[in-house]
Scaffold this motif. Structure first.
Motif, mmCIF file in Angstrom:
data_model
loop_
_atom_site.group_PDB
_atom_site.id
_atom_site.type_symbol
_atom_site.label_atom_id
_atom_site.label_comp_id
_atom_site.label_asym_id
_atom_site.label_seq_id
_atom_site.Cartn_x
_atom_site.Cartn_y
_atom_site.Cartn_z
ATOM 1 N N VAL A 13 0.822 -1.204 0.000
ATOM 2 C CA VAL A 13 0.000 0.000 0.000
ATOM 3 C C VAL A 13 0.860 1.258 0.000
ATOM 4 C CG1 VAL A 13 -1.812 1.255 1.226
ATOM 5 C CG2 VAL A 13 -1.852 -1.249 1.167
ATOM 6 N N ALA A 14 1.786 1.343 0.939
ATOM 7 C CA ALA A 14 2.624 2.552 1.032
ATOM 8 C C ALA A 14 3.780 2.310 1.986
ATOM 9 C CB ALA A 14 1.789 3.728 1.543
ATOM 10 N N ILE A 15 4.887 3.008 1.734
ATOM 11 C CA ILE A 15 6.025 3.014 2.660
ATOM 12 C C ILE A 15 6.642 4.412 2.640
ATOM 13 C CG2 ILE A 15 6.598 0.552 2.561
ATOM 14 C CD1 ILE A 15 8.757 1.200 0.536
ATOM 15 N N GLU A 80 -3.257 4.767 11.304
ATOM 16 C CA GLU A 80 -2.464 3.588 11.679
ATOM 17 C C GLU A 80 -1.238 3.453 10.784
ATOM 18 O OE1 GLU A 80 -1.299 -0.039 13.586
ATOM 19 O OE2 GLU A 80 -2.231 1.850 14.165
ATOM 20 N N ARG A 81 -1.372 3.745 9.493
ATOM 21 C CA ARG A 81 -0.220 3.725 8.589
ATOM 22 C C ARG A 81 0.834 4.732 9.048
ATOM 23 N NH1 ARG A 81 -3.867 3.722 4.232
ATOM 24 N NH2 ARG A 81 -4.331 1.521 3.897
ATOM 25 N N ARG A 82 0.383 5.919 9.453
ATOM 26 C CA ARG A 82 1.330 6.930 9.949
ATOM 27 C C ARG A 82 2.079 6.395 11.171
ATOM 28 N NH1 ARG A 82 -2.665 10.743 8.209
ATOM 29 N NH2 ARG A 82 -3.704 10.720 10.231
ATOM 30 N N ARG A 83 1.383 5.682 12.049
ATOM 31 C CA ARG A 83 2.030 5.098 13.231
ATOM 32 C C ARG A 83 3.067 4.062 12.796
ATOM 33 N NH1 ARG A 83 2.149 0.993 16.575
ATOM 34 N NH2 ARG A 83 0.666 -0.270 15.416
ATOM 35 N N LEU A 84 2.709 3.208 11.838
ATOM 36 C CA LEU A 84 3.653 2.201 11.333
ATOM 37 C C LEU A 84 4.833 2.866 10.629
ATOM 38 C CD1 LEU A 84 1.113 -0.475 10.037
ATOM 39 C CD2 LEU A 84 2.542 -0.610 12.095
ATOM 40 N N PHE A 85 4.559 3.940 9.892
ATOM 41 C CA PHE A 85 5.638 4.690 9.239
ATOM 42 C C PHE A 85 6.607 5.245 10.274
ATOM 43 C CE2 PHE A 85 3.436 6.054 5.018
ATOM 44 C CZ PHE A 85 3.286 4.732 4.673
ATOM 45 N N SER A 86 6.091 5.702 11.410
ATOM 46 C CA SER A 86 6.986 6.252 12.434
ATOM 47 C C SER A 86 7.908 5.160 12.985
ATOM 48 C CB SER A 86 6.203 6.922 13.559
ATOM 49 O OG SER A 86 5.563 5.977 14.374
ATOM 50 N N ILE A 87 7.424 3.928 13.044
ATOM 51 C CA ILE A 87 8.283 2.808 13.457
ATOM 52 C C ILE A 87 9.384 2.604 12.413
ATOM 53 C CG2 ILE A 87 8.377 0.311 13.868
ATOM 54 C CD1 ILE A 87 5.534 0.574 15.070
ATOM 55 N N ILE A 88 9.010 2.624 11.150
ATOM 56 C CA ILE A 88 10.003 2.476 10.076
ATOM 57 C C ILE A 88 11.020 3.616 10.151
ATOM 58 C CG2 ILE A 88 10.365 2.548 7.575
ATOM 59 C CD1 ILE A 88 7.697 1.043 7.273
ATOM 60 N N VAL A 92 15.123 2.743 10.708
ATOM 61 C CA VAL A 92 16.122 2.943 9.649
ATOM 62 C C VAL A 92 17.323 3.752 10.105
ATOM 63 C CG1 VAL A 92 14.486 2.679 7.741
ATOM 64 C CG2 VAL A 92 14.983 4.969 8.621
ATOM 65 N N LEU A 93 17.216 4.420 11.235
ATOM 66 C CA LEU A 93 18.343 5.213 11.724
ATOM 67 C C LEU A 93 19.416 4.301 12.310
ATOM 68 C CD1 LEU A 93 16.370 8.074 13.494
ATOM 69 C CD2 LEU A 93 17.423 8.115 11.223
ATOM 70 N N TRP A 94 20.652 4.484 11.872
ATOM 71 C CA TRP A 94 21.749 3.626 12.333
ATOM 72 C C TRP A 94 21.893 3.668 13.846
ATOM 73 C CZ3 TRP A 94 24.308 -0.455 11.358
ATOM 74 C CH2 TRP A 94 25.470 -0.748 12.063
ATOM 75 N N GLU A 104 12.423 -3.773 19.504
ATOM 76 C CA GLU A 104 11.330 -4.558 20.077
ATOM 77 C C GLU A 104 9.971 -4.052 19.611
ATOM 78 O OE1 GLU A 104 9.011 -7.282 21.539
ATOM 79 O OE2 GLU A 104 11.181 -7.491 21.407
ATOM 80 N N LYS A 105 9.845 -2.758 19.427
ATOM 81 C CA LYS A 105 8.587 -2.210 18.921
ATOM 82 C C LYS A 105 8.299 -2.778 17.521
ATOM 83 C CE LYS A 105 7.761 2.160 19.764
ATOM 84 N NZ LYS A 105 7.718 3.645 19.665
ATOM 85 N N ALA A 106 9.328 -2.845 16.680
ATOM 86 C CA ALA A 106 9.172 -3.412 15.338
ATOM 87 C C ALA A 106 8.870 -4.905 15.411
ATOM 88 C CB ALA A 106 10.438 -3.162 14.519
#
Length: 184
Positions: A13-15, A80-88, A92-94, A104-106
């Motif tokens: 759907v989106a990333i 909910e997508r925005r919440r999942l995007f915030s996890i991504i 992704v940050l080193w 653990e959240k992921a």
């Protein structure tokens, strides 16, 4: 045919491409990231770890539209997508790649999409090992193979050996310089 209804995954759907691309470019432009697997061996077609981590997460997590009972409106699904995007955007940050709470959240989101379990990931052409390495970081059991023997050694060094020997004490403690701390 299975009785289970197909559930769309987030990646369908989106990333958040901008955040993923930014993290991948930051990693690629900094050859001296402390603790980075790239320091083991420079693989010529290495995939950026932030990208592998984000794409795996998005492939494994259900899109909110797959759960209309929980997210009945388009607005609820977007939220909910925005919440999942915030996890991504966090994973992704080193600097977050070794933070237990972020990872653990992921992992928790992935388990929710698989009835409390984490799926196994198999990469038949693993190369430098970014996909199995990140699948393991996200809590999955990783399987990797490659026809190139150098790739096999890299994958064993990054994926297999750390798991297999993480709880094994050194054969000779004096050789690793910690004999005083252990009072030997």
């Amino acid at each position: 045919m299975s009785d289970q209804k197909y559930k769309k995954k987030l990646i369908e759907v989106a990333i958040p491409l901008e955040a993923i691309n930014e993290a991948a470019m930051k990693e690629k432009s900094n050859p001296f990231l402390k603790g980075h697997p790239r320091s083991l061996h420079q693989w010529w077609a290495r995939r950026p770890l932030p990208t592998a981590r984000a794409i795996l997460f998005a492939q494994l997590v259900d899109d909110p539209s797959a759960h209309p009972q929980k997210f009945p409106s388009e607005e609820a699904q977007k939220q909910e997508r925005r919440r999942l995007f915030s996890i991504i955007e966090d994973i992704v940050l080193w600097e977050n790649s070794t933070k237990a709470d972020v990872i653990e959240k992921a992992r928790s989101e992935i388990r929710q999409s698989y009835n409390g379990k984490t799926p196994s990931i198999y990469d038949p052409f693993a190369g430098g090992g970014a996909i199995p390495f990140e699948a393991q970081r996200l809590g999955g059991k990783s399987y990797a193979s490659d026809l190139n023997p150098v790739a096999v050694i890299i994958n064993k060094s990054m994926i297999d050996f750390p798991v297999r020997f993480s709880d094994v004490k050194p054969a000779h403690l004096r050789s690793v310089g910690i004999h005083k701390e252990l009072e030997i």
